[in-house]
Design a protein around this motif. Structure first.
Motif, PDB file in Angstrom:
ATOM      1  N   GLU A  18       0.812  -1.218   0.000  1.00  0.00           N
ATOM      2  CA  GLU A  18       0.000   0.000   0.000  1.00  0.00           C
ATOM      3  C   GLU A  18       0.845   1.268   0.000  1.00  0.00           C
ATOM      4  O   GLU A  18       0.367   2.344  -0.339  1.00  0.00           O
ATOM      5  N   SER A  19       2.112   1.118   0.368  1.00  0.00           N
ATOM      6  CA  SER A  19       2.974   2.303   0.388  1.00  0.00           C
ATOM      7  C   SER A  19       3.434   2.698  -1.018  1.00  0.00           C
ATOM      8  O   SER A  19       3.956   3.787  -1.225  1.00  0.00           O
ATOM      9  N   VAL A  20       3.272   1.797  -1.984  1.00  0.00           N
ATOM     10  CA  VAL A  20       3.678   2.136  -3.352  1.00  0.00           C
ATOM     11  C   VAL A  20       2.645   3.113  -3.925  1.00  0.00           C
ATOM     12  O   VAL A  20       1.453   2.842  -3.902  1.00  0.00           O
ATOM     13  N   SER A  21       3.126   4.239  -4.420  1.00  0.00           N
ATOM     14  CA  SER A  21       2.195   5.311  -4.775  1.00  0.00           C
ATOM     15  C   SER A  21       1.365   4.963  -6.007  1.00  0.00           C
ATOM     16  O   SER A  21       1.775   4.181  -6.863  1.00  0.00           O
ATOM     17  N   LYS A  22       0.208   5.579  -6.073  1.00  0.00           N
ATOM     18  CA  LYS A  22      -0.728   5.331  -7.158  1.00  0.00           C
ATOM     19  C   LYS A  22      -0.097   5.704  -8.500  1.00  0.00           C
ATOM     20  O   LYS A  22      -0.300   5.034  -9.506  1.00  0.00           O
ATOM     21  N   SER A  23       0.685   6.773  -8.479  1.00  0.00           N
ATOM     22  CA  SER A  23       1.267   7.219  -9.749  1.00  0.00           C
ATOM     23  C   SER A  23       2.311   6.229 -10.270  1.00  0.00           C
ATOM     24  O   SER A  23       2.479   6.073 -11.477  1.00  0.00           O
ATOM     25  N   GLN A  24       3.005   5.543  -9.351  1.00  0.00           N
ATOM     26  CA  GLN A  24       3.938   4.504  -9.786  1.00  0.00           C
ATOM     27  C   GLN A  24       3.173   3.392 -10.509  1.00  0.00           C
ATOM     28  O   GLN A  24       3.611   2.874 -11.529  1.00  0.00           O
TER      29      GLN A  24
ATOM     30  N   GLN B 182       9.461  -2.526  -4.636  1.00  0.00           N
ATOM     31  CA  GLN B 182       9.391  -1.317  -3.811  1.00  0.00           C
ATOM     32  C   GLN B 182       8.776  -1.616  -2.456  1.00  0.00           C
ATOM     33  O   GLN B 182       9.194  -1.082  -1.435  1.00  0.00           O
TER      34      GLN B 182
ATOM     35  N   ASN C  43      13.031   8.812  -5.247  1.00  0.00           N
ATOM     36  CA  ASN C  43      12.422   8.655  -6.585  1.00  0.00           C
ATOM     37  C   ASN C  43      13.187   9.449  -7.623  1.00  0.00           C
ATOM     38  O   ASN C  43      13.352  10.619  -7.506  1.00  0.00           O
TER      39      ASN C  43
ATOM     40  N   ASN D 155       4.797  13.877 -12.659  1.00  0.00           N
ATOM     41  CA  ASN D 155       5.837  13.530 -11.674  1.00  0.00           C
ATOM     42  C   ASN D 155       6.787  12.441 -12.166  1.00  0.00           C
ATOM     43  O   ASN D 155       7.290  11.649 -11.379  1.00  0.00           O
TER      44      ASN D 155
ATOM     45  N   ASP E  18       7.646   9.681 -12.453  1.00  0.00           N
ATOM     46  CA  ASP E  18       7.399   8.323 -12.013  1.00  0.00           C
ATOM     47  C   ASP E  18       8.233   7.273 -12.690  1.00  0.00           C
ATOM     48  O   ASP E  18       7.739   6.277 -13.190  1.00  0.00           O
TER      49      ASP E  18
END
Lengths: 221, 248
Positions: free
Chosen positions: A112-118, A140, A221, B92, B94
């Motif tokens: 859940e810590s992996v960001s949505k944008s990733q 990640q 990042n 961003n 990414d």
């Protein structure tokens, strides 16, 4: 009070044997719990229909019952149902059953810590759901999860100390036996503590080292 | 205007809502092969959402999107295949932080498209060279500046050989001195005839790169015009107001 070194020397082989047994059962149990935890966390993440519910029930059941009861159920309870497992098999299954849920929660936190944008970035280059998990999310998540995975490993290793309850000659069991036979309480407990330290300290140091290494390689990042 | 080329991407009556709230309403737009469309509009007008609808990151509630004549609202559409033809670059960047620059670029072509590593590597090297970053191929994203990361993100999308590229405010998160290096790369792509849809707030850049300006206001297309005309003589009052904000 003086230490009976002669007794300690004579009991050493027993402790050595018990330590290896503890290590073996813990290793297999932890390995299985990592596998179970990973699978469960992926099911939760992907919201796989049907399975998701099952996993949630399992996690609650596993986390909210003591290992001792789980072992008794496996060892004595299943026999009533006609399934007889060896002590060691019960121990490994019990540890995996308990650890699986803790590992699942740890993995879930990392995922859940992996960001949505990733994730969107991965989707937009055409990765399938599984590829996304394999190449983007898990690597990640792992870096974030490692500290809690490590803590769980140490927790599970310490939990092995109740394996004696189902007649496994682990460190704790050997100690209790020796106390019963020779009344050398201080010496045997001293050896027990040292034995656990010999197992746990290197593991703990290794995990700290690994955390730092992964962190440096993966973050920013 | 490259209007005599064939239509690559066609948007017909597209409608997007979040619950009851319409975000995009009755969007009609044809993008021809080789055309550069710049989408302008104030924040929250729906321009980023439009881009996200185009590669399926957002579902749509009405209308249709056609890529080379094929409807993307078809139940059987294989999005993984479609996304290989539609490259997208985000605000961003990414990049994947746990992979080197080269690994970032190779992931899609080798795992999704199953192309031979050697061939992809060659193409990646060429593209990296073109954006001036070949010497950084073994670095991790955290070792790069924002502008460098964004150029890598563009290369990563390009290496999939897409038919069309979508740029979603790709310079919005950059320091001013890094904006140019990224815009130069996009301008270079335009000159090579890449079809692009660009959402940006860089008005000068929009004017320089666009074949066609699409001005969106409150989820509706307000004006479609050639850049010279749009910037010198916008037809709608809303567009005039919007441009006035940018003229200091």
């Amino acid at each position: 009070m003086s230490m009976n070194w002669e007794f300690i020397m004579s009991a050493l082989p027993l402790y050595e044997k018990a330590a290896w047994l503890t290590l073996k059962l813990a290793f297999l149990g932890i390995l299985a719990s990592l596998g179970i935890g990973l699978l469960c966390s992926i099911v939760l993440y992907q919201r796989t229909k049907g399975l998701e519910r099952l996993v949630r029930v399992y996690i609650e059941l596993s986390r909210n019952t003591p290992l001792l009861i789980q072992l008794f159920f496996l060892y004595y309870g299943l026999t009533k149902l006609g399934i007889t497992l060896s002590e060691q098999t019960c121990a490994i299954i019990g540890l995996a059953f308990l650890g699986g849920s803790y590992m699942a929660e740890a993995f879930r936190g990392g995922i859940e810590s992996v960001s949505k944008s990733q994730i969107e970035s991965g989707i937009s280059i055409g990765l399938s759901k599984l590829q996304l998990v394999r190449y983007v999310i898990l690597p990640q998540a792992f870096a974030v999860t490692l500290p809690s995975l490590g803590a769980n490993c140490i927790f599970l290793l310490k939990e092995t100390s109740i394996f004696g309850a189902i007649a496994i000659a682990d460190l704790m069991h050997v100690t209790q036996d020796l106390i019963g036979m020779y009344y050398q309480t201080f010496e045997t407990l001293f050896m027990l503590v040292v034995a656990y330290l010999i197992i746990l300290l290197p593991l703990s140091l290794f995990l700290t080292w690994l955390e730092r290494k992964v962190r440096y390689a993966e973050f920013g990042n | 205007m490259k209007g005599n080329n064939k239509v690559l991407l066609e948007i017909v009556g597209l409608r997007k809502t979040y619950g009851a709230r319409p975000v995009l309403d009755d969007i009609n737009l044809s993008i021809h092969k080789g055309e550069v469309v710049v989408v302008l509009g104030s924040s929250g007008c729906g321009k980023s959402t439009l881009l996200r609808c185009l590669n399926g990151l957002e579902s749509i509630q009405g209308g249709d999107i056609k890529l080379s004549g094929k409807s993307l609202t078809d139940k059987n559409v294989n999005w993984q295949e479609v996304r290989q033809q539609i490259g997208m670059v985000f605000q961003n960047y990414d990049l994947f932080p746990h992979m080197t620059v080269m690994e970032n670029i190779l992931l899609g072509p080798s795992k999704v498209q199953k192309r031979a590593e050697k061939e992809v590597m060659e193409q990646a090297s060429q593209l990296l060279d073109r954006v001036g970053l070949l010497n950084r191929k073994d670095d991790y994203p955290r070792q790069l500046s924002g502008g460098q990361k964004q150029r890598i993100a563009i290369v990563r999308a390009l290496c999939m050989n897409p038919e069309i590229m979508l740029f979603d405010e790709v310079t919005a998160a950059l320091d001013p001195e890094m904006v140019r290096e990224v815009l130069d790369v996009i301008l270079g792509l335009a000159k090579q005839g890449m079809t692009m849809v660009i959402v940006t707030h860089e008005m000068g850049f929009a004017k320089a790169v666009a074949d066609c300006i699409v001005f969106i206001d409150a989820g509706k297309i307000c004006e479609i015009a050639e850049p010279d005309e749009f910037f010198s003589n916008p037809k709608t009052e809303r567009a005039r107001q919007f441009l006035n904000i940018f003229q200091y």
